[in-house]
Design an enzyme around this catalytic site. Structure first.
Site, PDB file in Angstrom:
ATOM      1  N   TRP A  92      -7.434   3.136 -13.045  1.00 45.45           N
ATOM      2  CA  TRP A  92      -6.998   4.373 -13.699  1.00 45.45           C
ATOM      3  C   TRP A  92      -8.163   5.125 -14.362  1.00 45.45           C
ATOM      4  O   TRP A  92      -7.998   6.260 -14.801  1.00 45.45           O
ATOM      5  CB  TRP A  92      -5.927   4.077 -14.755  1.00 45.45           C
ATOM      6  CG  TRP A  92      -4.611   3.626 -14.187  1.00 45.45           C
ATOM      7  CD1 TRP A  92      -4.317   3.383 -12.874  1.00 45.45           C
ATOM      8  CD2 TRP A  92      -3.394   3.385 -14.917  1.00 45.45           C
ATOM      9  NE1 TRP A  92      -2.999   2.995 -12.757  1.00 45.45           N
ATOM     10  CE2 TRP A  92      -2.407   2.990 -13.984  1.00 45.45           C
ATOM     11  CE3 TRP A  92      -3.051   3.455 -16.275  1.00 45.45           C
ATOM     12  CZ2 TRP A  92      -1.104   2.673 -14.361  1.00 45.45           C
ATOM     13  CZ3 TRP A  92      -1.757   3.133 -16.650  1.00 45.45           C
ATOM     14  CH2 TRP A  92      -0.784   2.742 -15.701  1.00 45.45           C
ATOM     15  N   GLU A  94     -17.446  -0.055  -2.097  1.00 53.74           N
ATOM     16  CA  GLU A  94     -17.157   1.341  -2.420  1.00 53.74           C
ATOM     17  C   GLU A  94     -18.401   2.188  -2.175  1.00 53.74           C
ATOM     18  O   GLU A  94     -19.285   2.259  -3.049  1.00 53.74           O
ATOM     19  CB  GLU A  94     -16.739   1.468  -3.884  1.00 53.74           C
ATOM     20  CG  GLU A  94     -15.483   0.695  -4.225  1.00 53.74           C
ATOM     21  CD  GLU A  94     -14.787   1.295  -5.438  1.00 53.74           C
ATOM     22  OE1 GLU A  94     -13.628   1.706  -5.303  1.00 53.74           O
ATOM     23  OE2 GLU A  94     -15.407   1.365  -6.516  1.00 53.74           O
ATOM     24  N   GLY A 134     -14.048   9.504  -5.131  1.00 53.57           N
ATOM     25  CA  GLY A 134     -13.617  10.759  -5.736  1.00 53.57           C
ATOM     26  C   GLY A 134     -13.996  11.995  -4.947  1.00 53.57           C
ATOM     27  O   GLY A 134     -13.866  13.106  -5.447  1.00 53.57           O
ATOM     28  N   SER A 144     -11.701   7.234  -2.018  1.00 53.73           N
ATOM     29  CA  SER A 144     -10.811   8.248  -1.433  1.00 53.73           C
ATOM     30  C   SER A 144      -9.725   7.666  -0.523  1.00 53.73           C
ATOM     31  O   SER A 144      -9.359   8.277   0.474  1.00 53.73           O
ATOM     32  CB  SER A 144     -11.625   9.341  -0.706  1.00 53.73           C
ATOM     33  OG  SER A 144     -12.437  10.033  -1.650  1.00 53.73           O
ATOM     34  N   GLY A 178      -8.758   4.827  -6.874  1.00 51.56           N
ATOM     35  CA  GLY A 178      -8.993   5.614  -8.080  1.00 51.56           C
ATOM     36  C   GLY A 178      -7.948   6.699  -8.237  1.00 51.56           C
ATOM     37  O   GLY A 178      -6.828   6.462  -8.693  1.00 51.56           O
ATOM     38  N   GLY A 179      -8.289   7.913  -7.832  1.00 52.92           N
ATOM     39  CA  GLY A 179      -7.417   9.070  -8.044  1.00 52.92           C
ATOM     40  C   GLY A 179      -5.981   8.855  -7.604  1.00 52.92           C
ATOM     41  O   GLY A 179      -5.033   9.214  -8.323  1.00 52.92           O
TER      42      GLY A 179
HETATM   43  P1  PGA Z   1     -11.224   7.224  -5.647  1.00 56.39           P
HETATM   44  O1  PGA Z   1     -11.973   6.173  -6.598  1.00 56.39           O
HETATM   45  O2  PGA Z   1     -10.072   6.475  -4.986  1.00 56.39           O
HETATM   46  O3  PGA Z   1     -10.744   8.305  -6.557  1.00 56.39           O
HETATM   47  O4  PGA Z   1     -12.209   7.682  -4.646  1.00 56.39           O
HETATM   48  C1  PGA Z   1     -12.187   4.846  -6.195  1.00 56.39           C
HETATM   49  C2  PGA Z   1     -12.867   4.093  -7.311  1.00 56.39           C
HETATM   50  O5  PGA Z   1     -13.631   4.686  -8.070  1.00 56.39           O
HETATM   51  O6  PGA Z   1     -12.667   2.869  -7.454  1.00 56.39           O
END
Ligand code: PGA
Length: 254
Positions: A10, A164, A170, A209, A230-231
């Site tokens: 989050w 990642e 993001g 993403s 993330g998002g």
């Molecule tokens: P994201 O972030 O899904 O928004 O790209 C992934 C993360 O930072 O773990």
């Protein structure tokens, strides 16, 4: 077979009331998914919600590199254990770049987490520039070797690695499935040189993403055992959709 893991990060978003609603919606949405382990990692002040929702494990987003003492503002692994955390994210690229966490600091955090019985989720990944210069394997190998040097190869048996790519976080631009698969494959081969058994059992996540829409193809890759989200973890419908994709992939046996 490795049990898939979908973990929502989050980050520093939301307020308490919204966190409760999101958690309840996610809990309701994933209640029938038993092939997949679902974890959320809220900010520290919301970790106490962990006992409230059955079926969802909790993780923290960070932990101190030291056990205890005069470290103002830090949160120890033992404290995270006390509030019921099972996992802790270690070395997220935002911690590495915005807060200057070196490989050495990340390795100490990893060791602190394991000393308290938390499962570290070690984040590794290359920047766009490193990828362009064909340094991906060197960078990720270095990130993993730094942890092995401090914690030992056997420590990876009780850990998760999250691949990642920094350029995918993001950005709305996930790695293409074949590229997302290539690095976890490399990581598993690297770990296999230390222990074939650890490599075969270790869960490796993809993050960057991930959405409900692209999750099925990513999770169908043989070396990807789930996602760090993330998002999309801030939207119950999206996050539940991603968890469902992991469950479906697990049922297909990929
Ligand atoms: P994201 O972030 O899904 O928004 O790209 C992934 C993360 O930072 O773990």
């Amino acid at each position: 077979m490795r049990r898939p893991l979908v973990m929502g990060n989050w980050k520093m978003n939301g307020r308490l009331e919204g966190a409760k609603v999101l958690l309840a919606e996610v809990a309701a949405g994933v209640s029938g998914l038993n092939a997949t382990e679902v974890v959320v990692c809220p900010p520290f002040p919301f970790l106490h919600l962990g006992g409230v929702q059955g079926g969802i494990a909790f993780g923290a987003q960070n932990v101190a590199a030291e056990a205890e003492g005069a470290y103002t503002g830090e949160v120890s692994a033992a404290m995270l254990k006390d509030v019921g955390c099972k996992y802790v994210i270690i070395g997220h690229s935002e911690r590495r770049t915005l807060f200057g966490e070196s490989n050495a600091v990340v390795a100490r955090k990893f060791a602190q987490a394991q000393a308290q019985g938390l499962i570290p989720v070690l984040c590794v990944g290359e920047t766009a520039e490193e990828r362009d210069r064909a340094l991906t394997e060197e960078v990720i190998g270095g990130q993993i070797q730094a942890v092995v040097a401090v914690a030992g190869a056997a420590a990876l048996a009780d850990a998760v690695i999250a691949y990642e790519p920094v350029w995918a976080i993001g950005s709305g631009r996930a790695a293409a499935p074949a590229d997302a698969q290539a690095v976890p494959h490399f990581i598993r081969a690297l770990v296999a040189r230390l222990s074939a058994e650890v490599a075969a059992g270790m869960r490796i996540l993809y993050g960057g993403s991930v959405k409900a829409q692209n999750a099925p193809e990513l999770f169908a890759q043989p070396d990807i055992d789930g996602g760090l989200i993330g998002g999309a973890a801030l939207n119950a419908q999206e996050f539940v959709g991603i968890c469902r994709a992991a469950d479906t992939a697990a049922r297909k046996g990929s």
